[in-house]
Scaffold this active site. Structure first.
Site, PDB file in Angstrom:
ATOM      1  N   LYS A 180       0.878  -1.182   0.000  1.00  0.00           N
ATOM      2  CA  LYS A 180       0.000   0.000   0.000  1.00  0.00           C
ATOM      3  C   LYS A 180       0.904   1.216   0.000  1.00  0.00           C
ATOM      4  CE  LYS A 180      -1.880   3.022   1.947  1.00  0.00           C
ATOM      5  NZ  LYS A 180      -1.712   4.438   1.544  1.00  0.00           N
ATOM      6  N   CYS A 289      13.575   9.758   7.386  1.00  0.00           N
ATOM      7  CA  CYS A 289      13.428   9.189   8.731  1.00  0.00           C
ATOM      8  C   CYS A 289      14.723   9.346   9.514  1.00  0.00           C
ATOM      9  CB  CYS A 289      13.015   7.737   8.651  1.00  0.00           C
ATOM     10  SG  CYS A 289      13.977   6.781   7.476  1.00  0.00           S
TER      11      CYS A 289
HETATM   12  P1  NAI Z   1       1.485   8.565   7.799  1.00  0.00           P
HETATM   13  O1  NAI Z   1       2.033   7.701   8.871  1.00  0.00           O
HETATM   14  O2  NAI Z   1       0.070   9.030   7.918  1.00  0.00           O
HETATM   15  O3  NAI Z   1       1.582   7.791   6.373  1.00  0.00           O
HETATM   16  C1  NAI Z   1       2.480   6.745   6.077  1.00  0.00           C
HETATM   17  C2  NAI Z   1       1.730   5.608   5.381  1.00  0.00           C
HETATM   18  O4  NAI Z   1       0.751   5.084   6.293  1.00  0.00           O
HETATM   19  C3  NAI Z   1       0.940   6.032   4.140  1.00  0.00           C
HETATM   20  O5  NAI Z   1       0.959   4.978   3.189  1.00  0.00           O
HETATM   21  C4  NAI Z   1      -0.462   6.192   4.675  1.00  0.00           C
HETATM   22  O6  NAI Z   1      -1.461   6.029   3.679  1.00  0.00           O
HETATM   23  C5  NAI Z   1      -0.530   5.065   5.690  1.00  0.00           C
HETATM   24  N1  NAI Z   1      -1.552   5.246   6.722  1.00  0.00           N
HETATM   25  C6  NAI Z   1      -2.024   6.409   7.258  1.00  0.00           C
HETATM   26  N2  NAI Z   1      -2.990   6.149   8.168  1.00  0.00           N
HETATM   27  C7  NAI Z   1      -3.114   4.804   8.245  1.00  0.00           C
HETATM   28  C8  NAI Z   1      -3.931   3.923   9.010  1.00  0.00           C
HETATM   29  N3  NAI Z   1      -4.828   4.384   9.879  1.00  0.00           N
HETATM   30  N4  NAI Z   1      -3.787   2.588   8.837  1.00  0.00           N
HETATM   31  C9  NAI Z   1      -2.889   2.107   7.955  1.00  0.00           C
HETATM   32  N5  NAI Z   1      -2.105   2.883   7.188  1.00  0.00           N
HETATM   33  C10 NAI Z   1      -2.214   4.214   7.321  1.00  0.00           C
HETATM   34  O7  NAI Z   1       2.457   9.787   7.631  1.00  0.00           O
HETATM   35  P2  NAI Z   1       2.143  11.189   6.927  1.00  0.00           P
HETATM   36  O8  NAI Z   1       0.801  11.669   7.350  1.00  0.00           O
HETATM   37  O9  NAI Z   1       2.335  11.043   5.483  1.00  0.00           O
HETATM   38  O10 NAI Z   1       3.297  12.122   7.544  1.00  0.00           O
HETATM   39  C11 NAI Z   1       3.140  12.714   8.824  1.00  0.00           C
HETATM   40  C12 NAI Z   1       4.437  12.684   9.585  1.00  0.00           C
HETATM   41  O11 NAI Z   1       4.850  11.333   9.778  1.00  0.00           O
HETATM   42  C13 NAI Z   1       5.623  13.354   8.921  1.00  0.00           C
HETATM   43  O12 NAI Z   1       5.630  14.730   9.160  1.00  0.00           O
HETATM   44  C14 NAI Z   1       6.774  12.652   9.583  1.00  0.00           C
HETATM   45  O13 NAI Z   1       7.049  13.225  10.830  1.00  0.00           O
HETATM   46  C15 NAI Z   1       6.264  11.241   9.793  1.00  0.00           C
HETATM   47  N6  NAI Z   1       6.717  10.343   8.719  1.00  0.00           N
HETATM   48  C16 NAI Z   1       7.812   9.563   8.928  1.00  0.00           C
HETATM   49  C17 NAI Z   1       8.313   8.785   7.912  1.00  0.00           C
HETATM   50  C18 NAI Z   1       9.527   7.940   8.088  1.00  0.00           C
HETATM   51  O14 NAI Z   1      10.256   7.741   7.150  1.00  0.00           O
HETATM   52  N7  NAI Z   1       9.756   7.380   9.244  1.00  0.00           N
HETATM   53  C19 NAI Z   1       7.703   8.763   6.584  1.00  0.00           C
HETATM   54  C20 NAI Z   1       6.510   9.583   6.478  1.00  0.00           C
HETATM   55  C21 NAI Z   1       6.063  10.332   7.516  1.00  0.00           C
END
Ligand code: NAI
Ligand code: MG
Length: 484
Positions: A180, A289
């Site tokens: 996904k 990250c």
């Molecule tokens: P997010 O955690 O919402 O999204 C990441 C993935 O999770 C996407 O594919 C999204 O569709 C999916 N997702 C979201 N809600 C979900 C749920 N309830 N159940 C299952 N899958 C779900 O992150 P977002 O909103 O894009 O970014 C917000 C913050 O998260 C960023 O500002 C950053 O701080 C952090 N982040 C960290 C990352 C890393 O590499 N560790 C990558 C992206 C975001």
């Protein structure tokens, strides 16, 4: 719309080796963050599409994919890696437009994806069990078994690299994957599925369902036919996914980002350190990250380091991804708002330098100029929370004990580095720093696919990359035979 020359249909899901319309028939706009235009529409997959994808993966395990030997899987992964390299420019352009990352960085991601496939292709037939000396009359050994269907929920910041390290390792161990991708960026995930199948990956071994996190993502995390979940993204969603997976008692790998420090001691090679100190903070516009967002500097070289970093910041330029400057835009207006919110919270701090957004950057793009803050109190929100944008803070310290206390003084623990010529201190710091990876006199070591990677604390748990990932994507079976 079909994106040439990849021949992918971004409005569809890729299930059982074919492009299929999402059952609900809905689509989502995919934004080009460099100018705010809509690139194309993508499928808004739902629980029904996830059901179909999991069923396809399950069939693949009992079909052509499941019958391959480890060596055959390895050869196939290596072949897919070569096919990825054949498309390096197309994939880099798709990623640059979709994520907003400068073309050179996107190209490096394609090469990293290929390298993961090469590495895990080579490793597929090198994971062995053991024989265990036991009671007289017994022979005991262990077998490594695949989990079965693995779910991969990935973010938008490094789609290709994260596909390489999670899907690549899962396939090497013989799992069948449901991916996904993030709603903000999913073109290379779709393109990769197409490339992999054209290179011979049996149908159902990799299925891709784009869609919203709360819909397709949540359905995948909760699906009872999924035997392992790997997630990279925010802490909040990571917690949800662990709770959901807990209901089904399936293992999860969580990679949730960090607040990773670089610790610079008085005896460090400052000239050698400077590019690492800055690049680790602004690469991919800080949406990494393992971004190094905290720079801890001993007071003897504090002014020198701040001056050197500020001079580097003065040269930084942000502009459209295809202009290939130091930084592109952030991935979305929403991400820009989050980051601008943090910068606003730094108004009481000393902002010692900021880079430029070039004049030709379109007004509709999600640009944020890189900001460097100095003399930041260790407990300040800018020094504690993951910003996920081009913002670094510099924090002074007096001695090694204080450096360790500050470095370890957040809820995260992903990556850390220390800069010192003192060998004994290097060893002490490597032990003391709370992180899944510690670098000495460098940061990131070029990203090495061979190097196990993952967090502690709110940064998550489980290890990806290297051989370690292969243990995570498999389970151990002990066989005890009594033969007298
Ligand atoms: P997010 O955690 O919402 O999204 C990441 C993935 O999770 C996407 O594919 C999204 O569709 C999916 N997702 C979201 N809600 C979900 C749920 N309830 N159940 C299952 N899958 C779900 O992150 P977002 O909103 O894009 O970014 C917000 C913050 O998260 C960023 O500002 C950053 O701080 C952090 N982040 C960290 C990352 C890393 O590499 N560790 C990558 C992206 C975001
Ligand atoms: Mg989200």
């Amino acid at each position: 719309m079909t994106l040439r020359p990849m021949n992918i249909d971004p409005g569809k899901c890729f299930i059982a080796g074919a492009w299929v319309d999402p059952v609900g028939g809905d689509v989502l706009p995919l934004l080009n963050p460099s100018d705010g235009s809509t690139l194309c529409e993508i499928a808004r997959g739902t629980a029904q599409d996830i059901d179909a994808a999991v069923a396809a993966a399950d069939r693949a395990l009992g079909g052509d994919w499941g019958r391959l030997t480890a060596a055959e899987r390895g050869r196939l992964l290596a072949k897919i890696g070569h096919a990825v390299l054949d498309h390096v420019e197309t994939l880099a352009e798709l990623e640059a437009m979709d994520v907003g990352k400068p073309l050179t960085q996107a190209r490096a991601d394609v090469v990293a994806l290929a390298r993961y496939l090469e590495f895990y292709g080579g490793a597929a037939d090198k994971i062995h069990g053991e024989t265990i000396p036991y009671l007289d009359g017994y022979t005991v050994y262990t077998l490594r078994a695949r989990h079965g269907v693995t779910g991969h929920i990935i973010p938008w910041n490094y789609p290709m690299q994260i596909i390489g390290r999670s899907v690549g390792a899962a396939l090497a161990m013989g799992n069948a994957c449901v991916l996904k991708p993030a709603e903000e960026a999913c073109l290379t995930a779709l393109a990769f599925a197409q490339i992999a199948h054209a290179a011979g990956l049996p149908e159902g071994a990799l299925n891709v369902v784009p869609g919203l996190g709360a819909e397709a993502g949540a359905a995948l995390a909760a699906h009872q036919g999924v035997h392992h979940i790997s997630f990279t993204g925010s802490v909040g969603v990571g917690k949800l996914i662990q709770q959901t997976a807990g209901n089904n008692v399936v293992p999860v790998t969580l990679e949730l980002g960090g607040k990773s420090p670089q610790v610079v001691f008085d005896d460090a090679d400052i000239t050698g350190a400077r590019p690492f100190l800055v690049n680790a903070g602004i690469q991919n516009a800080g949406q990494t990250c393992s971004a190094s967002s905290r720079i801890l500097v001993q007071r003897g070289v504090y002014d020198q380091v701040v001056t050197a970093m500020a001079a580097a910041y003065d040269e930084l330029r942000a502009g459209p991804a295809l202009s290939d400057l130091d930084l592109g835009p952030l991935v979305s207006p929403r991400q820009r708002e989050i980051v601008e919110g943090f910068i606003a919270k730094g108004r009481d701090l000393s902002c010692v330098a900021r880079g430029q957004i070039v004049a030709e950057a379109p007004a509709g793009g999600a640009y944020v100029a890189p900001h460097l803050f100095a003399d930041v109190p260790a407990e300040h929100t800018l020094a504690q929370d993951e910003i996920f944008g081009p913002v670094q803070v510099v924090i002074p310290f007096d001695d090694e004990a204080e450096a360790v206390a500050i470095a370890n003084g957040t809820d995260f623990g992903l990556v850390a580095s220390c800069w010192t010529e003192n060998g004994a201190r290097q060893m002490r710091m490597a032990k003391a720093l709370r992180a899944g990876q510690v670098f000495i006199n460098n940061y990131g070591a070029g990203g090495g696919v061979e190097l196990p990677f993952g967090g502690t604390g709110l940064s998550g748990h489980g290890r990806e990359k290297g051989f370690e990932a292969l243990y995570g994507f498999s389970t151990l079976k002990t066989v005890a035979a009594r033969h007298g």
